[in-house]
Design an enzyme around this catalytic site. Structure first.
Site, PDB file in Angstrom:
ATOM      1  N   GLU A  93       0.884  -1.172   0.000  1.00  0.00           N
ATOM      2  CA  GLU A  93       0.000   0.000   0.000  1.00  0.00           C
ATOM      3  C   GLU A  93       0.919   1.218   0.000  1.00  0.00           C
ATOM      4  OE1 GLU A  93      -3.049  -0.155  -0.499  1.00  0.00           O
ATOM      5  OE2 GLU A  93      -3.664  -2.159   0.095  1.00  0.00           O
ATOM      6  N   CYS A  97      -2.458   8.976   2.629  1.00  0.00           N
ATOM      7  CA  CYS A  97      -2.099   8.487   1.291  1.00  0.00           C
ATOM      8  C   CYS A  97      -3.163   8.893   0.287  1.00  0.00           C
ATOM      9  CB  CYS A  97      -1.950   6.980   1.321  1.00  0.00           C
ATOM     10  SG  CYS A  97      -3.308   6.197   2.170  1.00  0.00           S
TER      11      CYS A  97
END
Ligand code: NAD
Length: 525
Positions: free
Chosen positions: A244, A278
């Site tokens: 990720e 993110c």
């Protein structure tokens, strides 16, 4: 003031500082490679017991862990805020609440999601065969998270791993080790068997040791650069990894959007957690006809935000996590200035505050060739660019090495969905922004350099199991036509398989039956 973790040479110790005040939050061990290997070995032993537990037992543990968290919610939120700099309220809204929801969902639903499934095998079923998939746990899952959501990301992944029957070793970020240890403590207090959830603290070297120790899966959250290193190191043992990674997430605002809502979403999406998500809005593309109005609304809202030490309940923007991170923001903002963009508000460290505070910054006249539109900033900046047509908006949004999330703002839902499907990103929202990591029921992960594999949702759970195919012949009376020895009759039958059976049509296959029978008789002689 140094507000980063330091490794004290010779003392094998990490010191965790509050980035908002510089005060020491605590000290933890720099776990050695040998100790990490021992933790993984211990985890593997416990796995052989844990994999045999029922879903009801696993659920009981996770639900108990929820109770432990609820009983000390404020204390946990203060710890998250102290180590990461984020506002106390945000620690609850963006970490504790979503992970509690994820916990109840997987505690209740994992059994159903992992129930053996029968598979349709077409014409083979006519031959008395059947197939089903059974899901087995993998073993030891190594979790290596970033510092920006130090509680919800590793805890959510740990819960999913445990519900699937795995054991867990977490290596928290060196910037937030105490939050990592808290996760271990929560499971211990919930009654987890010794060694089921272990936490090994330390910096990148400890993370590398965890990869080296060959767990059965690595769940990594962090930068592209580290993700590549981990993928390379994991390949030595064929350890599979979920990565990720970073994002440069675009928000597209069409002229028919509700601009009031879009402005509120842009401000939250770009500035919550000081822009260190993110899935932060890192680029805003607005139709040129409404660009001025939207920018005005965004600047007005930004002016009203209170910045300060995260502990205050009225604080909206906290500190940044580290000097290194704030330096990247300064660098990108300087590049915007030098390349002809305009700083509408912010554009500097907050000089009224002592810690690592950067003012929320709105930038106009941005273009895709500017550095701050291409590299991940991971800070409280909102660069705004304009577009004229739908095609141009899509092209600008897709002009990036990243593809984590994106959002499209319009009152025309058909257009919203049409554009969403053309955006190269793992999650695309229409009239919403950033928050889908908080919906644990949905898959999370990136396209392009934003990652590999998925966490959350059914797809995320599938990363934590190995599917096993069980194939049964219920009428095992005759030999199979494809067995040895081969002969001219066999080859003629194989031609029939290719021509008729492989068509998937029962009527075509009927033509094969006489030849098939001939072949079986030949084999039975
Ligand atoms: P990072 O890559 O510096 O560190 C992440 C983790 O990896 C830390 O725990 C670190 O100690 C560990 N690590 C460092 N070197 C290692 C090595 N060689 N082997 C094993 N482990 C090692 O990232 P960061 O600065 O902590 O996090 C910021 C990044 O994380 C941003 O790019 C952000 O976009 C990304 N992120 C992505 C998601 C997502 O879901 N896609 C979520 C949060 C953060």
């Amino acid at each position: 003031m140094s507000a980063v973790i330091e490794v004290k040479e010779g003392q094998d110790e990490l010191v965790s500082y509050d980035p908002a005040t510089g005060a020491e939050v605590g000290r933890v061990k720099q776990t050695s490679a040998k100790e990490v290997a021992e933790a993984v070995a211990r985890s593997r032993e416990v796995f052989h017991l844990w994999k045999k537990t029922s879903f009801a037992d696993r659920k009981a543990l996770v639900m108990k862990a929820r109770e432990v968290i609820l009983a000390e919610m404020d204390e946990i939120a203060h710890l998250i805020s102290a180590e990461s700099g984020k506002p106390f309220g945000e620690a609850i809204s963006m970490e504790i609440a979503p992970v509690l929801d994820l916990m109840q969902y997987f505690a209740r639903k994992a059994e159903k999601l992992l129930k053996p499934k029968s598979i349709s095998i077409g014409l083979y079923a006519l031959l008395g065969r059947s197939s089903k998939i059974v899901y087995h746990p993998l073993g030891v899952v190594g979790i290596i998270p970033a510092w920006n959501y130090p509680f919800s990301i590793p805890l959510g992944e740990a819960v999913m791993a445990l519900m699937a029957g795995n054991t867990v070793v977490i290596k928290p970020s060196e910037l937030t080790p105490l939050v990592g240890l808290k996760i271990g403590e929560i499971f211990a207090r919930a009654g987890a068997p010794d060694g089921l959830v272990q936490v090994v603290t330390g910096d990148g070297r400890t993370g590398a040791a965890l990869v080296e120790a060959a767990p059965d899966k690595i769940m990594f959250t962090g930068s592209v650069a580290t993700g590549k290193k981990i993928a390379e190191a994991a390949a030595k043992n064929l350890t599979s990894v979920v990565l990720e990674l970073g994002g440069k997430d675009p928000m597209i605002v069409f002229e028919d959007a509700n601009l009031e809502l879009a402005a509120g979403a842009a401000v939250w999406g770009a500035f919550c957690n000081s822009g260190q998500s993110c899935s932060s809005v890192e680029r805003l593309y607005v139709h040129e006809k409404v660009a001025d109005v939207l920018t005005r609304k965004i600047v007005e809202r930004t002016k009203a935000l209170k910045q300060g030490v995260g502990d205050g309940e009225d604080v909206s923007i906290g500190a940044m996590s580290s000097e290194r991170q704030i330096a990247i923001v300064e660098d990108h903002v300087e590049d915007f200035r030098a390349s002809g963009a305009r700083i509408e508000i912010g554009g500097t460290r907050n000089r009224d505050l002592e810690g690592l505070f950067y003012e929320p910054t709105v930038i106009t006249n941005a273009h895709n060739d500017m550095r701050g539109m291409r590299e991940e900033t991971f800070g409280p900046t909102l660069p705004i660019a304009t577009f004229r047509t739908e095609e141009e908006a899509i092209k600008l949004a897709n002009d990036s090495e990243f593809g984590l999330t994106a959002s499209v703002w319009t009152r025309d839902y058909a257009k919203g969905k049409r554009v969403a499907e053309k955006i190269e990103a793992g999650s695309v929202c229409v009239n919403e922004v950033l928050y889908t990591h908080g919906i644990g029921q949905t898959p999370w992960g990136g396209f392009k350099n934003s990652g590999r594999g998925r966490t959350h949702g059914r797809e995320g759970l599938m990363e934590l199991v190995q599917p096993q195919h069980i194939h049964v012949n219920r009428v095992a009376l005759l030999p199979d036509a494809w067995w040895l020895p081969y002969s001219p009759i066999a080859v003629q039958t194989f031609r029939g398989f290719a021509r008729y059976f492989a068509s998937g049509s029962i009527f075509q296959t009927a033509k094969l039956l006489p030849q098939l029978w001939k072949r079986i008789r030949e084999l039975m002689k």
